[in-house]
Design a protein around this motif. Structure first.
Motif, mmCIF file in Angstrom:
data_model
loop_
_atom_site.group_PDB
_atom_site.id
_atom_site.type_symbol
_atom_site.label_atom_id
_atom_site.label_comp_id
_atom_site.label_asym_id
_atom_site.label_seq_id
_atom_site.Cartn_x
_atom_site.Cartn_y
_atom_site.Cartn_z
ATOM 1 N N GLN A 13 0.832 -1.198 0.000
ATOM 2 C CA GLN A 13 0.000 0.000 0.000
ATOM 3 C C GLN A 13 0.871 1.254 0.000
ATOM 4 N N ALA A 14 0.313 2.316 -0.487
ATOM 5 C CA ALA A 14 1.018 3.592 -0.474
ATOM 6 C C ALA A 14 1.444 3.929 0.948
ATOM 7 N N LYS A 87 4.980 5.285 -3.222
ATOM 8 C CA LYS A 87 3.872 5.976 -3.855
ATOM 9 C C LYS A 87 3.376 5.146 -5.047
ATOM 10 N N PRO A 88 2.136 5.341 -5.455
ATOM 11 C CA PRO A 88 1.646 4.595 -6.635
ATOM 12 C C PRO A 88 2.529 4.798 -7.866
ATOM 13 N N VAL A 124 2.421 -0.561 -6.116
ATOM 14 C CA VAL A 124 2.006 0.233 -4.968
ATOM 15 C C VAL A 124 0.561 0.656 -5.185
ATOM 16 N N SER A 126 -3.010 2.566 -4.131
ATOM 17 C CA SER A 126 -3.378 3.838 -3.478
ATOM 18 C C SER A 126 -4.463 3.638 -2.431
#
Length: 126
Positions: A13-14, A87-88, A124, A126
């Motif tokens: 996950q972010a 981050k995504p 990743v 969001s």
């Protein structure tokens, strides 16, 4: 020649963290500089981080500086990429690369590296 095998990718996950590893085998007794690159779908492969043979010199792309850390363990012939605050937009295939070079200089372009791993996917959400 040196052979490279990446591991450690996955889904996170972010804001999370991952540590990628790149294990080298073959002619590892000669000094070699290492780098990490990444490639997202539809985009060109780009520089992420580099480390000199001694490990005393490291460099990063602006987009990851302060979040990613490259390091190496000579005893294990392994280079690591610690990725924090993901981050995504960090989603990509991550590739390690090597070139025989025992100097202090960093290599930040693709064509400076002769040997590449098969890559490991980092996703990743969001």
């Amino acid at each position: 020649q040196v052979q490279l095998v990446e591991s450690g990718g996955g889904l996170v996950q972010a804001g999370g963290s991952l540590r990628l590893s790149c294990a080298a085998s073959g002619r590892t007794y000669s000094g070699y500089a290492m780098g990490w690159f990444r490639q997202a779908p539809g985009k060109e492969r780009e520089f992420v981080a580099a480390i000199s043979w001694s490990g005393d010199n490291t460099g990063y792309a602006g987009s990851v500086r302060g979040r990613f850390t490259i390091s190496r363990d000579h005893a294990k012939n392994t280079v690591y990429l610690q990725m924090n605050s993901l981050k995504p937009e960090d989603t990509a295939g991550y590739y390690c690369a090597a070139r025989y070079d025992s100097s202090w200089y960093l290599r930040v372009t693709l064509n400076e590296y002769a040997y590449w791993g098969q890559g490991t996917q980092v996703t990743v959400s969001s």
